[in-house]
Each structure stands twice: as C-alpha cells, then as structure tokens.
Write a protein that holds these residues in place. Sequence first.
Motif, mmCIF file in Angstrom:
data_model
loop_
_atom_site.group_PDB
_atom_site.id
_atom_site.type_symbol
_atom_site.label_atom_id
_atom_site.label_comp_id
_atom_site.label_asym_id
_atom_site.label_seq_id
_atom_site.Cartn_x
_atom_site.Cartn_y
_atom_site.Cartn_z
ATOM 1 N N ASP A 121 2.626 -59.293 -1.225
ATOM 2 C CA ASP A 121 4.007 -58.884 -0.961
ATOM 3 C C ASP A 121 4.099 -57.472 -0.379
ATOM 4 O OD1 ASP A 121 4.870 -61.314 -1.864
ATOM 5 O OD2 ASP A 121 5.640 -60.575 -3.779
ATOM 6 N N ILE A 122 3.203 -56.574 -0.769
ATOM 7 C CA ILE A 122 3.300 -55.199 -0.270
ATOM 8 C C ILE A 122 3.029 -55.118 1.228
ATOM 9 C CG2 ILE A 122 2.705 -54.181 -2.496
ATOM 10 C CD1 ILE A 122 -0.042 -53.444 -1.222
ATOM 11 N N LEU A 123 2.273 -56.067 1.760
ATOM 12 C CA LEU A 123 1.890 -56.009 3.170
ATOM 13 C C LEU A 123 3.074 -56.198 4.109
ATOM 14 C CD1 LEU A 123 -1.459 -57.998 2.982
ATOM 15 C CD2 LEU A 123 -1.132 -55.514 2.965
ATOM 16 N N THR A 124 4.139 -56.789 3.619
ATOM 17 C CA THR A 124 5.307 -57.041 4.470
ATOM 18 C C THR A 124 6.266 -55.855 4.523
ATOM 19 O OG1 THR A 124 6.523 -58.048 2.642
ATOM 20 C CG2 THR A 124 5.211 -59.524 4.030
ATOM 21 N N SER A 125 6.081 -54.870 3.656
ATOM 22 C CA SER A 125 7.047 -53.768 3.601
ATOM 23 C C SER A 125 6.402 -52.393 3.747
ATOM 24 C CB SER A 125 7.818 -53.838 2.283
ATOM 25 O OG SER A 125 6.920 -53.705 1.197
ATOM 26 N N LEU A 126 5.243 -52.329 4.383
ATOM 27 C CA LEU A 126 4.568 -51.045 4.550
ATOM 28 C C LEU A 126 5.228 -50.201 5.633
ATOM 29 C CD1 LEU A 126 0.833 -52.203 4.494
ATOM 30 C CD2 LEU A 126 2.086 -51.046 2.661
ATOM 31 N N SER A 127 5.137 -48.895 5.484
ATOM 32 C CA SER A 127 5.500 -47.984 6.567
ATOM 33 C C SER A 127 4.225 -47.239 6.943
ATOM 34 C CB SER A 127 6.596 -47.018 6.126
ATOM 35 O OG SER A 127 6.143 -46.208 5.069
ATOM 36 N N TYR A 128 4.225 -46.636 8.112
ATOM 37 C CA TYR A 128 3.004 -46.042 8.644
ATOM 38 C C TYR A 128 3.261 -44.613 9.101
ATOM 39 C CZ TYR A 128 1.911 -50.977 8.695
ATOM 40 O OH TYR A 128 1.732 -52.282 8.330
ATOM 41 N N GLU A 129 2.244 -43.767 8.946
ATOM 42 C CA GLU A 129 2.314 -42.379 9.361
ATOM 43 C C GLU A 129 1.024 -42.033 10.098
ATOM 44 O OE1 GLU A 129 2.096 -37.955 7.336
ATOM 45 O OE2 GLU A 129 2.695 -39.653 6.104
ATOM 46 N N ARG A 130 1.161 -41.566 11.328
ATOM 47 C CA ARG A 130 -0.011 -41.204 12.132
ATOM 48 C C ARG A 130 -0.530 -39.833 11.702
ATOM 49 N NH1 ARG A 130 -0.449 -41.771 18.667
ATOM 50 N NH2 ARG A 130 -2.532 -40.902 18.887
ATOM 51 N N VAL A 131 -1.855 -39.747 11.540
ATOM 52 C CA VAL A 131 -2.519 -38.500 11.163
ATOM 53 C C VAL A 131 -3.702 -38.276 12.104
ATOM 54 C CG1 VAL A 131 -1.828 -38.663 8.730
ATOM 55 C CG2 VAL A 131 -3.989 -39.662 9.465
ATOM 56 N N PRO A 132 -4.216 -37.047 12.185
ATOM 57 C CA PRO A 132 -5.387 -36.804 13.041
ATOM 58 C C PRO A 132 -6.609 -37.566 12.533
ATOM 59 C CG PRO A 132 -4.381 -34.739 12.309
ATOM 60 C CD PRO A 132 -3.721 -35.837 11.555
ATOM 61 N N VAL A 133 -7.537 -37.835 13.437
ATOM 62 C CA VAL A 133 -8.793 -38.488 13.057
ATOM 63 C C VAL A 133 -9.547 -37.570 12.103
ATOM 64 C CG1 VAL A 133 -11.005 -39.367 13.916
ATOM 65 C CG2 VAL A 133 -8.910 -39.731 15.239
ATOM 66 N N LYS A 134 -10.069 -38.139 11.027
ATOM 67 C CA LYS A 134 -10.849 -37.343 10.071
ATOM 68 C C LYS A 134 -12.206 -37.023 10.687
ATOM 69 C CE LYS A 134 -8.878 -38.914 5.743
ATOM 70 N NZ LYS A 134 -9.156 -39.509 4.442
ATOM 71 N N PRO A 135 -12.670 -35.781 10.544
ATOM 72 C CA PRO A 135 -13.992 -35.453 11.077
ATOM 73 C C PRO A 135 -15.071 -36.180 10.285
ATOM 74 C CG PRO A 135 -13.073 -33.601 9.870
ATOM 75 C CD PRO A 135 -12.015 -34.655 9.919
ATOM 76 N N LYS A 136 -16.163 -36.530 10.979
ATOM 77 C CA LYS A 136 -17.274 -37.206 10.293
ATOM 78 C C LYS A 136 -18.000 -36.223 9.391
ATOM 79 C CE LYS A 136 -18.010 -40.724 13.733
ATOM 80 N NZ LYS A 136 -18.947 -41.403 14.599
ATOM 81 N N LYS A 137 -18.442 -36.725 8.235
ATOM 82 C CA LYS A 137 -19.181 -35.878 7.299
ATOM 83 C C LYS A 137 -20.562 -35.594 7.863
ATOM 84 C CE LYS A 137 -16.958 -37.588 3.132
ATOM 85 N NZ LYS A 137 -17.167 -38.274 1.854
ATOM 86 N N GLU A 138 -20.994 -34.350 7.743
ATOM 87 C CA GLU A 138 -22.349 -34.004 8.171
ATOM 88 C C GLU A 138 -23.313 -34.369 7.069
ATOM 89 O OE1 GLU A 138 -22.855 -30.102 9.744
ATOM 90 O OE2 GLU A 138 -20.832 -30.091 10.597
ATOM 91 N N GLU A 139 -24.485 -34.846 7.479
ATOM 92 C CA GLU A 139 -25.481 -35.275 6.479
ATOM 93 C C GLU A 139 -26.422 -34.165 6.133
ATOM 94 O OE1 GLU A 139 -27.298 -39.008 7.415
ATOM 95 O OE2 GLU A 139 -25.477 -39.676 8.381
#
Length: 136
Positions: free
Chosen positions: A118-136
């Motif tokens: 049921d939650i999938l039908t009422s979601l809202s969305y917010e655009r954010v910057p791409v997360k930087p990749k973690k360095e190993e």
Amino acid sequence: MERAVTYSVVARKKPNDLEGSAKYYALAQARGEMGIREMADRIQQMCTVTRADTMAVLISLGTVMRDGLCAGEIVRLGDLGSFQIGLNGEGSATEEEYHTGLIKKAHINFRPGADLSDILTSLSYERVPVKPKKEE
C-alpha cells in the motif's frame, strides 16, 4: 518524520550496447539505516511491551525464520509479507538428467503483503545530489 523517498539521477548504459548512448534514471538514495535496536525503541513507544521484550522477540523471529526457510517452508508474516527460498542454476535437456550440481545458488524471495504494498502507491519523491563513492 520526512516521508519522501530521496533519489539521485544517474547515467546508465545498456550492458550489451557498447556504442549506445547512456540514459538517465532515478536511483533511490537511503537517508540512513534503522537497526534492530531502533526498531525495538520505536515499537516500545507504540505499545505496552518493553524494549528488552521487543528485542527478544525480534532476535527470536530471525532465528525462527531461518529455521523455517532452511526446512523449505514459506514464512508468512501476516500483512507484512512472506519469505521463501528461490534457486538459480543451469538447466538440463531432460528431467532425468537434472542433478543438484546444476543448482548454482539460493536466494530469499520476499513478497510484500498489503501493509507494505500500500505504501508504494502514495510515495512522494525528493531529488538529492549523487552520493560520493566510499574510498576503500
């Protein structure tokens, strides 16, 4: 509590189309994690059981689910959903030729129940910057 699903826009190419141009797609971004202790704290605030009792049940639930899945059972958690073992592997030309060596790996299938679907039908969305990749 924020209810929007955060996402970033990323370029993706089709793996088999080396010369094709990339298209841009939404990629869900997690805001954080909720572990078993936080779940126990939140459940404690909603009902009369203590955090310790909730932790005991949640930890035991994992053990009982593991036992059921290993026994080949479908584990149903009411409206939350169900879990079942699935298999990946190679095929054989005939049923008689099939053997367990053709099974390459097992995985767990989750089928959400009504509470989660049921939650999938009422979601809202917010655009954010791409997360930087973690360095190993």
